[in-house]
Design a protein around this motif. Sequence first.
Motif, PDB file in Angstrom:
ATOM      1  N   ALA A 451     -34.588-126.857  52.689  1.00 45.80           N
ATOM      2  CA  ALA A 451     -35.813-127.226  53.395  1.00 45.80           C
ATOM      3  C   ALA A 451     -36.269-126.081  54.282  1.00 45.80           C
ATOM      4  O   ALA A 451     -35.455-125.364  54.879  1.00 45.80           O
ATOM      5  CB  ALA A 451     -35.582-128.485  54.227  1.00 45.80           C
ATOM      6  N   SER A 452     -37.574-125.885  54.373  1.00 47.10           N
ATOM      7  CA  SER A 452     -38.138-124.830  55.207  1.00 47.10           C
ATOM      8  C   SER A 452     -37.759-125.041  56.665  1.00 47.10           C
ATOM      9  O   SER A 452     -37.840-126.153  57.184  1.00 47.10           O
ATOM     10  CB  SER A 452     -39.665-124.811  55.062  1.00 47.10           C
ATOM     11  N   GLY A 453     -37.318-123.991  57.327  1.00 51.99           N
ATOM     12  CA  GLY A 453     -36.931-124.075  58.732  1.00 51.99           C
ATOM     13  C   GLY A 453     -35.484-124.436  58.963  1.00 51.99           C
ATOM     14  O   GLY A 453     -35.035-124.509  60.121  1.00 51.99           O
ATOM     15  N   SER A 454     -34.744-124.687  57.899  1.00 53.49           N
ATOM     16  CA  SER A 454     -33.323-125.024  58.052  1.00 53.49           C
ATOM     17  C   SER A 454     -32.543-123.822  58.580  1.00 53.49           C
ATOM     18  O   SER A 454     -32.859-122.671  58.260  1.00 53.49           O
ATOM     19  CB  SER A 454     -32.736-125.466  56.709  1.00 53.49           C
ATOM     20  N   ARG A 455     -31.525-124.099  59.381  1.00 54.12           N
ATOM     21  CA  ARG A 455     -30.693-123.023  59.913  1.00 54.12           C
ATOM     22  C   ARG A 455     -29.690-122.594  58.850  1.00 54.12           C
ATOM     23  O   ARG A 455     -29.133-123.420  58.125  1.00 54.12           O
ATOM     24  CB  ARG A 455     -29.971-123.479  61.181  1.00 54.12           C
ATOM     25  N   HIS A 456     -29.469-121.299  58.752  1.00 53.67           N
ATOM     26  CA  HIS A 456     -28.609-120.755  57.707  1.00 53.67           C
ATOM     27  C   HIS A 456     -27.197-120.520  58.233  1.00 53.67           C
ATOM     28  O   HIS A 456     -26.977-120.365  59.449  1.00 53.67           O
ATOM     29  CB  HIS A 456     -29.202-119.454  57.172  1.00 53.67           C
ATOM     30  N   THR A 457     -26.259-120.486  57.309  1.00 51.83           N
ATOM     31  CA  THR A 457     -24.849-120.308  57.674  1.00 51.83           C
ATOM     32  C   THR A 457     -24.230-119.222  56.796  1.00 51.83           C
ATOM     33  O   THR A 457     -24.747-118.884  55.731  1.00 51.83           O
ATOM     34  CB  THR A 457     -24.049-121.611  57.481  1.00 51.83           C
ATOM     35  N   LEU A 472     -18.642-106.635  63.203  1.00 49.29           N
ATOM     36  CA  LEU A 472     -18.816-108.042  62.823  1.00 49.29           C
ATOM     37  C   LEU A 472     -17.877-108.902  63.662  1.00 49.29           C
ATOM     38  O   LEU A 472     -16.820-109.343  63.208  1.00 49.29           O
ATOM     39  CB  LEU A 472     -18.547-108.222  61.329  1.00 49.29           C
ATOM     40  N   SER A 473     -18.269-109.130  64.895  1.00 53.17           N
ATOM     41  CA  SER A 473     -17.389-109.832  65.832  1.00 53.17           C
ATOM     42  C   SER A 473     -17.189-111.298  65.471  1.00 53.17           C
ATOM     43  O   SER A 473     -16.229-111.929  65.921  1.00 53.17           O
ATOM     44  CB  SER A 473     -17.952-109.730  67.254  1.00 53.17           C
ATOM     45  N   GLY A 474     -18.076-111.861  64.655  1.00 54.15           N
ATOM     46  CA  GLY A 474     -17.934-113.262  64.269  1.00 54.15           C
ATOM     47  C   GLY A 474     -17.144-113.464  63.004  1.00 54.15           C
ATOM     48  O   GLY A 474     -16.909-114.615  62.591  1.00 54.15           O
ATOM     49  N   GLN A 502     -23.338-121.489  61.801  1.00 55.20           N
ATOM     50  CA  GLN A 502     -24.696-121.093  62.146  1.00 55.20           C
ATOM     51  C   GLN A 502     -24.709-120.064  63.268  1.00 55.20           C
ATOM     52  O   GLN A 502     -25.440-119.069  63.210  1.00 55.20           O
ATOM     53  CB  GLN A 502     -25.512-122.320  62.556  1.00 55.20           C
ATOM     54  N   LEU A 503     -23.884-120.308  64.292  1.00 57.91           N
ATOM     55  CA  LEU A 503     -23.838-119.401  65.436  1.00 57.91           C
ATOM     56  C   LEU A 503     -23.312-118.024  65.025  1.00 57.91           C
ATOM     57  O   LEU A 503     -23.857-116.988  65.416  1.00 57.91           O
ATOM     58  CB  LEU A 503     -22.979-119.989  66.546  1.00 57.91           C
ATOM     59  N   ARG A 504     -22.257-118.016  64.237  1.00 58.27           N
ATOM     60  CA  ARG A 504     -21.688-116.736  63.786  1.00 58.27           C
ATOM     61  C   ARG A 504     -22.668-116.002  62.874  1.00 58.27           C
ATOM     62  O   ARG A 504     -22.827-114.778  62.979  1.00 58.27           O
ATOM     63  CB  ARG A 504     -20.363-116.978  63.052  1.00 58.27           C
ATOM     64  N   HIS A 505     -23.307-116.763  61.998  1.00 55.88           N
ATOM     65  CA  HIS A 505     -24.272-116.144  61.092  1.00 55.88           C
ATOM     66  C   HIS A 505     -25.446-115.541  61.870  1.00 55.88           C
ATOM     67  O   HIS A 505     -25.872-114.408  61.597  1.00 55.88           O
ATOM     68  CB  HIS A 505     -24.795-117.176  60.088  1.00 55.88           C
ATOM     69  N   GLY A 506     -25.966-116.284  62.827  1.00 60.45           N
ATOM     70  CA  GLY A 506     -27.094-115.796  63.617  1.00 60.45           C
ATOM     71  C   GLY A 506     -26.764-114.514  64.355  1.00 60.45           C
ATOM     72  O   GLY A 506     -27.580-113.587  64.430  1.00 60.45           O
ATOM     73  N   LYS A 507     -25.557-114.463  64.893  1.00 62.83           N
ATOM     74  CA  LYS A 507     -25.108-113.267  65.613  1.00 62.83           C
ATOM     75  C   LYS A 507     -25.021-112.067  64.673  1.00 62.83           C
ATOM     76  O   LYS A 507     -25.473-110.955  64.996  1.00 62.83           O
ATOM     77  CB  LYS A 507     -23.746-113.547  66.253  1.00 62.83           C
TER      78      LYS A 507
END
Length: 652
Positions: A451-457, A472-474, A502-507
Motif C-alpha cells: 500500500a502507498s505510504g507503508s513503512r518499509h523494513t 551500518l550501526s543497525g 522499520q527503525l533500523r531500516h530508516g536509519k
Amino acid sequence: MNFSQSPRSLPRIMTVPGIISDVDVDGINDGISDAPSTGSGAKMIIVSNFLPLNAQKDLNSGKWSFSFDEDSLLLQMKDGFSAIPEVVYVGSLRVDVDSSEQEEVSQKLLEEFNCVPTFIPPDIYKKFYHGFCKHHLWPLFHYMLPLCPDHGNRFDRLLWQAYVSANKIFADKVTEVINNTEEDYVWVHDYHLMVLPTFLRKRFNRIKLGFFLHSPFPSSEIYRTLLVRDEILKALLNADLIGFHTFDYARHFLSCCSRMLGLDYEPKRGHIVLEYFGRTVYIKILPVGIHMGRVESALNHPSSSIKVKEIQEQFKGKRLVIGVDDMDIFKGISLKLLAVEHLLLQNSELRGKLVLVQIVNPARSSGKDVQEAKMEIYSITKRINNTFGFPGYEPVVLIDRHVPFCEKTAYYALAECCIVNAVRDGMNLIPYKYIVCRQGTPKMDEALGVASGSRHTSSLVVSEFTGCSPSLSGAIRVNPWDIEAVANAVNTAINMPDLEKQLRHGKHYCYVSSHDVAYWARSFMQDLKRACKDHYSKRCWGIGFGLNFRILALSPSFRKLSNDYIISAYKRTSKRAIFLDYDGTMVPHTSLAKTPTPEVISVLNNLCADPMNSVFIVSGRGKKSLSDWFVQCENLGIAAEHGYFFRYFNSY
C-alpha cells in the motif's frame, strides 16, 4: 620547521650566504618543469588498472566497438565532479589489442570516451597483474602472507620489476594528458598502482595527487613480511591525500609508517596528517557509496516488476533470505551455508519456510583455490537440500550464473534479510543496494502489492570484517567463523519485531541515500583541494633516486648558510654554544663501528679547548656508552638518551 626525517645535505650547493634565490628552486630531476601556467580549466584525471569500458571486436568486420560500463564505480563517481569541466580516464582495457591497432583504438577512445588506454606488453602485464598483484599484494592485503605458488611461495623480484614497469607506463600516459599542474588533479585508485605517485611526483613536483585504496590495509605485523614494504610506503607518501574506507585500514597504514619509517601522525583541524620531508600528507577515511539513481532506475524497470511477480509466485509462503557474493575464497559463502544448516537443525519450525537464495557472481579468476571453494559450496548446498528439503521445497537455492542487475533488485526487494558473511573484504556495497531496494519506489511498491505510504523494513546480518560494517550501526554484526552465532543472528533478524525493523531500516536508508558515490567523490575532491592549497607557498627540491625519490619542501624564509658565512660569524662572536648530533653526523649511519674515531676526538678537543666555546653532544644513546667514548674530552657536555641524562662537562 620540524621534520620527521631530515636529509643531511641539500642537493644544491650555495656559493653565497643568505636566502636561496628564486632561480635556484623547484628543480626537477628529469628536466620537466611544473611551474604555474595558464590553462582553459581544471581537469580530473582518474587512473585505475581498468578503464570503465566494455570492448568487443566484430570477428567479421574486424572493427572494435566500445561502450561505457554502467556498473563501474569510476564512471558513477563522475557525478561528484560537477565543478570540474573535464574528466579523463587512464587505464587498461580488459581485452588484448594488437599492436597494429593500438594507435587507432587510442585515438577513438580519447575522442569518443575521454579514455586513454595503457597498452602494457603482454609479458609485463602477466607478471604485473596475474603475478605480483595476484600472488603478493592481494593475499597480503587480505591477511595472508604474500604467496607466489608458481615460484615456491617466495618473493619474486621479476614480478616486482614488472609491477614497477607497469606503473611507469601508467605514469607515461598520465604525463600525456596532464596540461596544467596548477589546475589539473590526478586521482589514482587501488593497490595495482601504489608506486605510481612516485613517478608522477618526480615529473611534476607540485602535481595535485590523490590515492584511494579500495582493499583492506593489513596490520603492520602482516605488512612487514613484504620485502618491498618501504618502497611502497614511500611511494604512497608522495601523494597529497591518501584515502581508506575505514578507520582500521587507515590506522594500520599509519602504524606501518610509524614503525617502518619513523613517521608520526597527528590530528590537524579535524584531519589526520603526516609530515613527510616538509610536505603535509593528509589521510582521509570515508567509505564509498552506491549510485542511487542507477538502483532506483533498475527498480522502476519493467523487467524488475515482472521478475518480482515470478519470484513471489515461486517462493509463495516462504521467508526469503538473500546473499549475493563474488565467487571468491574470502566471501565466506561456505560458512554462510553452514550457518543456515545449523539454523535449520536447531529451529525445526523454519524447515519448509526459510529459503536462502545465494547468487554467486562469476569468478574473476580460475585458480585452484577458487575451484576448490566452488566444489565445497556445491557439496554443502546438496547436503542441506537433501537433509531438509522435500518435493516443492529447497532450503538453499544456488544461482551460479550472471544475474542481470534488474533481477538482483527484485530479489533484494523481496528478501526479509540480507546476509554478507565475508571473512575479509575491502568495502562490499551489497548491503547498501539491498537497503535502497527495500525502500523501493512507487512502481516497485505497486508490483509488490504494498500500500502507498507503508513503512518499509529491512534486516541485515553483516560480517565485522567488511568495510561497510562500521557505517551500518543497525545491522547485526557477526564473526563469520562463528557458525552458531551467525545462525542465531539470522534467526534474530527474521524474527525481529516490525517496528524495530522499520527503525533500523530508516536509519540505514538515511545514511546510504545521503552518502552515495557522488558524495564520496565530492568529499574526496574537497579534501584533495585542501591538501594541495599550500603547494606554491613552499620551495621544493626533488631528492633521492628511483623509488626513494621524495620532495623536500621548505618555507620561503628558509636559509641555507654557506661555510664562509658560518666561519665569519664564528670569528665575530665571543660566546658560542655548539650542539652536535652523534649518529649520522659525527659517525655515519652506515658505519659498523659506532665509537668515535681519533679524528673526531681531536676535532672535539680543539673546539672544547677554546674558552669561548660550550660544546655539547646530543644523542639518543645511553649515558654509559657516551661517557666511555668521550672520556678524553674534558670540557665536553653530553645530553644522553635525548636529554634525559645531562652532563655539563665532567660528570653526570
